[in-house]
Design a protein around this motif. Structure first.
Motif, PDB file in Angstrom:
ATOM      1  N   VAL A  38      42.465  43.685  51.799  1.00 31.44           N
ATOM      2  CA  VAL A  38      41.413  44.158  52.709  1.00 31.44           C
ATOM      3  C   VAL A  38      40.350  44.954  51.948  1.00 31.44           C
ATOM      4  N   SER A  39      40.758  45.673  50.927  1.00 33.05           N
ATOM      5  CA  SER A  39      39.847  46.583  50.233  1.00 33.05           C
ATOM      6  C   SER A  39      39.448  46.150  48.824  1.00 33.05           C
ATOM      7  N   HIS A  40      40.061  45.085  48.308  1.00 33.39           N
ATOM      8  CA  HIS A  40      39.793  44.682  46.927  1.00 33.39           C
ATOM      9  C   HIS A  40      39.590  43.170  46.823  1.00 33.39           C
ATOM     10  N   ASN A  41      38.627  42.771  45.967  1.00 35.44           N
ATOM     11  CA  ASN A  41      38.232  41.366  45.832  1.00 35.44           C
ATOM     12  C   ASN A  41      39.124  40.546  44.917  1.00 35.44           C
ATOM     13  N   PHE A  42      39.335  41.035  43.705  1.00 35.61           N
ATOM     14  CA  PHE A  42      40.106  40.289  42.723  1.00 35.61           C
ATOM     15  C   PHE A  42      40.708  41.247  41.713  1.00 35.61           C
ATOM     16  N   ALA A  43      41.568  40.702  40.880  1.00 30.41           N
ATOM     17  CA  ALA A  43      42.242  41.502  39.854  1.00 30.41           C
ATOM     18  C   ALA A  43      42.183  40.767  38.529  1.00 30.41           C
ATOM     19  N   ILE A  44      42.101  41.536  37.467  1.00 34.78           N
ATOM     20  CA  ILE A  44      42.274  40.986  36.125  1.00 34.78           C
ATOM     21  C   ILE A  44      43.377  41.783  35.444  1.00 34.78           C
ATOM     22  N   SER A  45      44.062  41.128  34.550  1.00 34.37           N
ATOM     23  CA  SER A  45      45.117  41.838  33.827  1.00 34.37           C
ATOM     24  C   SER A  45      45.239  41.282  32.415  1.00 34.37           C
ATOM     25  N   ALA A  46      45.767  42.107  31.554  1.00 29.73           N
ATOM     26  CA  ALA A  46      46.063  41.723  30.174  1.00 29.73           C
ATOM     27  C   ALA A  46      47.492  42.156  29.893  1.00 29.73           C
ATOM     28  N   GLU A  47      48.178  41.384  29.096  1.00 30.12           N
ATOM     29  CA  GLU A  47      49.574  41.698  28.796  1.00 30.12           C
ATOM     30  C   GLU A  47      49.881  41.486  27.322  1.00 30.12           C
ATOM     31  N   VAL A  48      50.849  42.247  26.841  1.00 24.79           N
ATOM     32  CA  VAL A  48      51.372  42.109  25.491  1.00 24.79           C
ATOM     33  C   VAL A  48      52.883  42.247  25.606  1.00 24.79           C
ATOM     34  N   ASN A  49      53.608  41.319  24.979  1.00 24.59           N
ATOM     35  CA  ASN A  49      55.058  41.471  24.962  1.00 24.59           C
ATOM     36  C   ASN A  49      55.620  40.963  23.641  1.00 24.59           C
ATOM     37  N   TYR A  50      56.819  41.385  23.356  1.00 24.17           N
ATOM     38  CA  TYR A  50      57.542  40.916  22.180  1.00 24.17           C
ATOM     39  C   TYR A  50      58.899  40.466  22.671  1.00 24.17           C
ATOM     40  N   LEU A  51      59.142  39.165  22.617  1.00 22.75           N
ATOM     41  CA  LEU A  51      60.366  38.598  23.170  1.00 22.75           C
ATOM     42  C   LEU A  51      61.317  38.174  22.066  1.00 22.75           C
ATOM     43  N   PHE A  52      62.565  38.584  22.200  1.00 19.30           N
ATOM     44  CA  PHE A  52      63.605  38.269  21.240  1.00 19.30           C
ATOM     45  C   PHE A  52      64.486  37.157  21.788  1.00 19.30           C
ATOM     46  N   ASP A  53      64.911  36.253  20.908  1.00 23.14           N
ATOM     47  CA  ASP A  53      65.797  35.165  21.298  1.00 23.14           C
ATOM     48  C   ASP A  53      67.204  35.694  21.521  1.00 23.14           C
ATOM     49  N   PHE A  70      39.563  45.197  41.537  1.00 19.93           N
ATOM     50  CA  PHE A  70      38.164  45.537  41.778  1.00 19.93           C
ATOM     51  C   PHE A  70      37.917  45.712  43.276  1.00 19.93           C
ATOM     52  N   GLY A  71      37.355  46.875  43.638  1.00 19.81           N
ATOM     53  CA  GLY A  71      37.132  47.208  45.036  1.00 19.81           C
ATOM     54  C   GLY A  71      35.967  46.475  45.671  1.00 19.81           C
ATOM     55  N   LYS A  72      36.068  46.283  46.985  1.00 20.30           N
ATOM     56  CA  LYS A  72      35.001  45.678  47.778  1.00 20.30           C
ATOM     57  C   LYS A  72      34.041  46.762  48.233  1.00 20.30           C
ATOM     58  N   GLU A  73      32.871  46.313  48.713  1.00 22.90           N
ATOM     59  CA  GLU A  73      31.932  47.219  49.373  1.00 22.90           C
ATOM     60  C   GLU A  73      31.599  46.619  50.730  1.00 22.90           C
ATOM     61  N   GLU A  74      31.874  47.380  51.784  1.00 24.18           N
ATOM     62  CA  GLU A  74      31.603  46.925  53.142  1.00 24.18           C
ATOM     63  C   GLU A  74      30.928  48.044  53.926  1.00 24.18           C
ATOM     64  N   ASN A  75      29.850  47.687  54.625  1.00 17.37           N
ATOM     65  CA  ASN A  75      29.106  48.669  55.436  1.00 17.37           C
ATOM     66  C   ASN A  75      28.721  49.896  54.627  1.00 17.37           C
ATOM     67  N   ASN A  76      28.243  49.663  53.405  1.00 19.52           N
ATOM     68  CA  ASN A  76      27.821  50.719  52.489  1.00 19.52           C
ATOM     69  C   ASN A  76      28.949  51.683  52.111  1.00 19.52           C
TER      70      ASN A  76
END
Length: 160
Positions: A38-53, A70-76
């Motif tokens: 309701v209050s936010h348009n979209f999201a971006i994310s970045a990730e880093v991991n180290y995976l062991f077998d 990222f937040g929306k703007e409605e009715n100022n």
């Protein structure tokens, strides 16, 4: 906090028994769902991991991400961005050479003012284009005090 320490202890116990690992870095674009759409348009994310077998098909390891809604703007009236820094344990299971399933579990530290953070979870499905590039679909959620900030995302991961 005790659950987070237990998660890290389990992760590092598994790491100490692992032989080989891989460093991964990725980026995702997400659409908010649930309480936050309701209050936010979209999201971006970045990730880093180290995976062991752990075996030929199963990997575990630590993961750190950054998520910005990222937040929306409605009715100022503008809704500000919401930001999290998830610190988690990651697990991946290679179903085949082309597909893998996984999950990240941990705690997301709230970065912006008034954001206490919360329990972080992220199931992941990945399609491996090459040995070093994978496309992934995921659902990320941060739950705190009954409210959830979540998104459905698509992204790319590079094995370095």
């Amino acid at each position: 906090m005790k659950k987070l320490l237990l998660l890290f202890a389990l992760t590092f116990t598994l790491i100490s028994n692992a032989q080989d690992g891989e460093f991964n870095i990725g980026a995702n674009f997400g659409l908010p769902v649930g309480d936050i759409d309701v209050s936010h348009n979209f999201a971006i994310s970045a990730e880093v991991n180290y995976l062991f077998d752990v075996s030929d098909e199963f990997q575990v390891g630590p993961s750190v991400s950054f998520i910005n809604y990222f937040g929306k703007e409605e009715n100022n009236i503008g809704f500000g961005s919401i930001q999290f820094l998830p610190i988690a344990g990651a697990a991946r299971f290679n179903v085949s050479d082309a597909f893998s399933l996984g999950a990240d579990l941990g705690y997301a530290v709230g970065i912006n003012q008034g954001n206490d953070g919360g329990f972080y979870y992220r199931p992941v499905v990945a399609y491996h284009l090459t040995e070093t590039i994978a496309l992934q679909a995921s659902y990320s959620g941060v739950t705190s005090d009954g409210a959830t900030a979540s998104n459905v995302g698509l992204g790319v991961v590079f094995k370095l």
